[in-house]
Design a protein around this motif. Structure first.
Motif, PDB file in Angstrom:
ATOM      1  N   UNK A  78       0.811  -1.224   0.000  1.00  0.00           N
ATOM      2  CA  UNK A  78       0.000   0.000   0.000  1.00  0.00           C
ATOM      3  C   UNK A  78       0.837   1.263   0.000  1.00  0.00           C
ATOM      4  N   UNK A  79       1.973   1.239   0.684  1.00  0.00           N
ATOM      5  CA  UNK A  79       2.793   2.459   0.767  1.00  0.00           C
ATOM      6  C   UNK A  79       3.465   2.819  -0.559  1.00  0.00           C
ATOM      7  N   UNK A  80       3.350   1.962  -1.574  1.00  0.00           N
ATOM      8  CA  UNK A  80       3.905   2.269  -2.898  1.00  0.00           C
ATOM      9  C   UNK A  80       2.819   2.458  -3.961  1.00  0.00           C
ATOM     10  N   UNK A  81       1.582   2.240  -3.609  1.00  0.00           N
ATOM     11  CA  UNK A  81       0.510   2.310  -4.599  1.00  0.00           C
ATOM     12  C   UNK A  81       0.162   3.738  -5.031  1.00  0.00           C
ATOM     13  N   UNK A  82       0.708   4.716  -4.364  1.00  0.00           N
ATOM     14  CA  UNK A  82       0.467   6.107  -4.747  1.00  0.00           C
ATOM     15  C   UNK A  82       1.445   6.582  -5.826  1.00  0.00           C
ATOM     16  N   UNK A  83       2.474   5.796  -6.098  1.00  0.00           N
ATOM     17  CA  UNK A  83       3.497   6.205  -7.058  1.00  0.00           C
ATOM     18  C   UNK A  83       2.920   6.380  -8.455  1.00  0.00           C
ATOM     19  N   UNK A  84       3.534   7.271  -9.210  1.00  0.00           N
ATOM     20  CA  UNK A  84       3.143   7.495 -10.600  1.00  0.00           C
ATOM     21  C   UNK A  84       3.962   6.534 -11.456  1.00  0.00           C
ATOM     22  N   UNK A  85       3.409   5.339 -11.670  1.00  0.00           N
ATOM     23  CA  UNK A  85       4.125   4.289 -12.394  1.00  0.00           C
ATOM     24  C   UNK A  85       3.670   4.302 -13.850  1.00  0.00           C
ATOM     25  N   UNK A  86       4.394   5.049 -14.631  1.00  0.00           N
ATOM     26  CA  UNK A  86       4.086   5.200 -16.053  1.00  0.00           C
ATOM     27  C   UNK A  86       4.866   4.159 -16.864  1.00  0.00           C
ATOM     28  N   UNK A  87       4.548   4.067 -18.128  1.00  0.00           N
ATOM     29  CA  UNK A  87       5.292   3.146 -18.993  1.00  0.00           C
ATOM     30  C   UNK A  87       6.755   3.565 -19.076  1.00  0.00           C
ATOM     31  N   UNK A  88       7.050   4.852 -18.997  1.00  0.00           N
ATOM     32  CA  UNK A  88       8.442   5.306 -19.014  1.00  0.00           C
ATOM     33  C   UNK A  88       9.176   4.878 -17.741  1.00  0.00           C
ATOM     34  N   UNK A  89       8.509   4.976 -16.619  1.00  0.00           N
ATOM     35  CA  UNK A  89       9.114   4.539 -15.353  1.00  0.00           C
ATOM     36  C   UNK A  89       9.403   3.042 -15.415  1.00  0.00           C
ATOM     37  N   UNK A  90       8.430   2.271 -15.872  1.00  0.00           N
ATOM     38  CA  UNK A  90       8.622   0.821 -15.961  1.00  0.00           C
ATOM     39  C   UNK A  90       9.697   0.452 -16.975  1.00  0.00           C
ATOM     40  N   UNK A  91       9.742   1.163 -18.094  1.00  0.00           N
ATOM     41  CA  UNK A  91      10.769   0.890 -19.097  1.00  0.00           C
ATOM     42  C   UNK A  91      12.162   1.174 -18.531  1.00  0.00           C
ATOM     43  N   UNK A  92      12.294   2.241 -17.757  1.00  0.00           N
ATOM     44  CA  UNK A  92      13.575   2.559 -17.141  1.00  0.00           C
ATOM     45  C   UNK A  92      13.962   1.504 -16.105  1.00  0.00           C
ATOM     46  N   UNK A  93      13.017   1.084 -15.298  1.00  0.00           N
ATOM     47  CA  UNK A  93      13.291   0.032 -14.313  1.00  0.00           C
ATOM     48  C   UNK A  93      13.724  -1.239 -15.018  1.00  0.00           C
ATOM     49  N   UNK A  94      12.999  -1.613 -16.047  1.00  0.00           N
ATOM     50  CA  UNK A  94      13.331  -2.826 -16.805  1.00  0.00           C
ATOM     51  C   UNK A  94      14.726  -2.732 -17.399  1.00  0.00           C
TER      52      UNK A  94
END
Length: 133
Positions: free
Chosen positions: A68-84
């Motif tokens: 729950x403490x991470x569900x407020x994050x703005x997880x966009x496709x760019x964020x996920x692509x960078x993480x990947x």
């Protein structure tokens, strides 16, 4: 063969660096840092390629698998692509042919194709990855 690996690693690191410098909003940068830190703690190293793709695709579809403490994050496709990209770079020795798969556009195109073909992530497997540590 070793020189070829070193050259590919330099390309990956360069692409990763270039991606990081693209125009991300402050909230996306913050979200990247928080989610990346969380995943670094949770994921067993090395993570296999299919599991990583499934996890990122799952997070693209739902944030319910995060605490729950991470569900407020703005997880966009760019964020996920960078993480990947960052995780692939860290696990480079485990992956042979990464030239195309390390850039943002490649991953986003794969997600688009999956959705068009009605192929969805295995969210249960993604949950298991996050619960494993």
């Amino acid at each position: 063969m070793k020189d070829e690996r070193i050259a590919k690693r330099k390309i990956i690191e360069q692409n990763s660096l270039e991606f990081k410098t693209k125009n991300l909003s402050e909230s996306e940068i913050y979200s990247f840092e928080k989610l990346y830190s969380y995943l670094n703690l949770k994921l067993k190293k090395p993570i296999n390629y299919e599991d990583l793709n499934n996890l990122c695709y799952s997070l693209f579809c739902t944030i319910d698998i995060l605490p729950e403490n991470l569900q407020f994050l703005k997880i966009t496709k760019k964020v996920l692509a960078l993480i990947r990209t960052e995780i692939l770079t860290e696990n480079f020795n485990e992956f042979i042919e990464l030239d195309d798969s390390i850039n943002e556009e490649y991953w986003i195109e794969q997600i688009r194709k999956s959705m068009i073909n009605d192929i969805w992530p295995n969210i249960e497997n993604a949950k298991i990855l996050l619960e494993s540590n």
